[in-house]
Design an enzyme around this catalytic site. Structure first.
Site, short mmCIF file in Angstrom:
data_model
loop_
_atom_site.label_atom_id
_atom_site.label_comp_id
_atom_site.label_asym_id
_atom_site.label_seq_id
_atom_site.Cartn_x
_atom_site.Cartn_y
_atom_site.Cartn_z
N HIS A 184 0.98 -1.26 -0.08
CA HIS A 184 0.00 0.19 -0.07
C HIS A 184 0.87 1.32 0.03
CE1 HIS A 184 -3.32 -2.77 1.09
NE2 HIS A 184 -4.03 -1.89 0.24
N HIS B 149 5.79 -14.09 6.35
CA HIS B 149 6.51 -13.02 7.25
C HIS B 149 5.32 -12.35 8.31
CE1 HIS B 149 8.03 -8.87 8.23
NE2 HIS B 149 9.17 -9.34 7.77
N GLU C 221 5.63 -12.28 12.53
CA GLU C 221 5.34 -11.30 13.08
C GLU C 221 3.66 -11.18 13.07
OE1 GLU C 221 7.02 -7.65 11.31
OE2 GLU C 221 9.32 -8.80 11.71
N HIS D 77 15.13 -14.11 7.54
CA HIS D 77 13.99 -14.80 8.41
C HIS D 77 14.33 -16.25 8.18
CE1 HIS D 77 12.17 -11.42 9.76
NE2 HIS D 77 11.88 -10.99 8.59
#
Length: 342
Positions: free
Chosen positions: A170, A227, A257, A289
């Site tokens: 966004h 993620h 997360e 990650h």
């Protein structure tokens, strides 16, 4: 799926001034508000008093005299079309992750060999780190679009390489919208991230399961690491969990997360009496990650926690963008974005 980045409402647009510089060098400005405000704009040493008919005649005369008023970006010269593609990823500082970017670029070049391809990365942390440690000058989406505008690109398809329409995506939409102005890029479109509509989730689920190593047996689980985010876009991970489980009862997705969490995955593994699991990144790259949070030696990594739970784990250190069947979803979104420009 395309995303509309035109954010001005009709009410806001009516309040904007219309301005251009005519080819003869004369600056013209007209208010798009009520006719009563014309008086203030047209007073150049005399008080404007005219009937509606006279005002209409004046407008027609001006528009005919200065064709810049009917041009999209204030130029009487027809634009010479220059089409380009901008690929936008989050980015990664790990050398091993570059395999994903190389594979994406190869597939895009194969699909559109005659269209120039540029790159941009949304993570300022990654850009700054690579500039400091490796001297790489990576561009942000804003910098890349500005460079393309300066290079004369008139039509640009911006393809998101994010997994979900979350905060990064966004933010990209806002950046693209900022270039919709006279002197910017005349025609812009944005291709959806990997997951946008239900069909994308279904295709991605099929691809993800097909990419699990063939050594996996029917009693072994596969745990995908996403993620995750606090952005509302996190719901895509929850939806993916349902779609995966409908196809494979021992396929789970967790996030670093967001939700589902690792604890939720642990509960499902225990419930299903799982003793062996494959750990697979559900991220475009197998970066920090995947290599540390998922498969690292630290006691708080997923592999360490699940091993302590009695689950023997095998990590697969390949990003989703290393697999052609996943990349094809992004390429299809890019095709829609290019079609929008035609």
């Amino acid at each position: 799926m395309l995303f509309d980045t035109g954010l001005l409402s009709q009410k806001q647009y009516r309040r904007q001034p219309l301005a251009c510089i005519a080819p003869q060098g004369i600056f013209c400005m007209f208010s798009l508000t009520a006719p009563s405000r014309w008086e203030g704009f047209m007073q150049f040493g005399f008080k404007f008093r005219s009937s509606l008919a006279a005002l209409t005649l004046a407008l027609v005369t001006i528009v005919v005299s200065f064709p810049c008023l009917s041009s999209a970006h204030g130029s009487a010269v027809p634009e010479e079309e220059k089409l380009g593609i901008l690929l936008v990823a989050f980015g990664s500082s790990m050398p091993e992750a570059q395999a994903s970017f190389r594979n994406i670029e190869a597939k895009v070049h194969a699909a559109y060999p005659d269209i120039p391809v540029q790159w941009a990365f949304t993570s300022h942390i990654i850009r700054e780190k690579l500039a400091r440690t490796e001297g790489k000058d990576l561009l942000s989406p804003m910098q890349a679009l500005a460079a393309m505008a300066d290079s004369g690109f008139t039509h640009v398809a911006v393809q998101s390489l994010h997994t979900i329409p979350g905060e990064e995506f966004h933010g990209l939409l806002q950046t693209v919208n900022a270039f919709r102005f006279p002197g910017g890029i005349a025609h812009l479109s944005v291709g959806a991230p990997l997951l946008a509509v239900t069909a994308d989730l279904e295709r991605a689920a099929e691809a993800m399961l097909a990419n699990v190593p063939e050594d996996r047996t029917s009693d072994e689980a596969v745990v995908f690491m996403g993620h995750g985010t606090h952005h509302p876009g996190n719901v895509y991970y929850i939806a993916m969990q349902e779609i995966l489980r409908a196809r494979d009862p021992l396929a789970f997705i967790g996030t670093v997360e967001g939700s589902p969490s690792l604890d939720q995955v642990r509960a499902e593994l225990k419930k299903n009496d799982v003793h062996k699991a494959w750990l697979v990144p559900f991220m475009s790259v197998a970066g920090d990650h995947a290599r540390n949070d998922m498969a690292g030696p630290e006691e708080d990594s997923w592999i360490s926690i699940l091993t302590a739970d009695g689950v023997n784990c095998t990590p697969v250190l390949k990003g989703s963008a290393e697999f052609d069947n996943v990349v094809q979803i992004w390429v299809d979104h890019l095709d829609h974005a290019l079609e929008e420009l035609r």
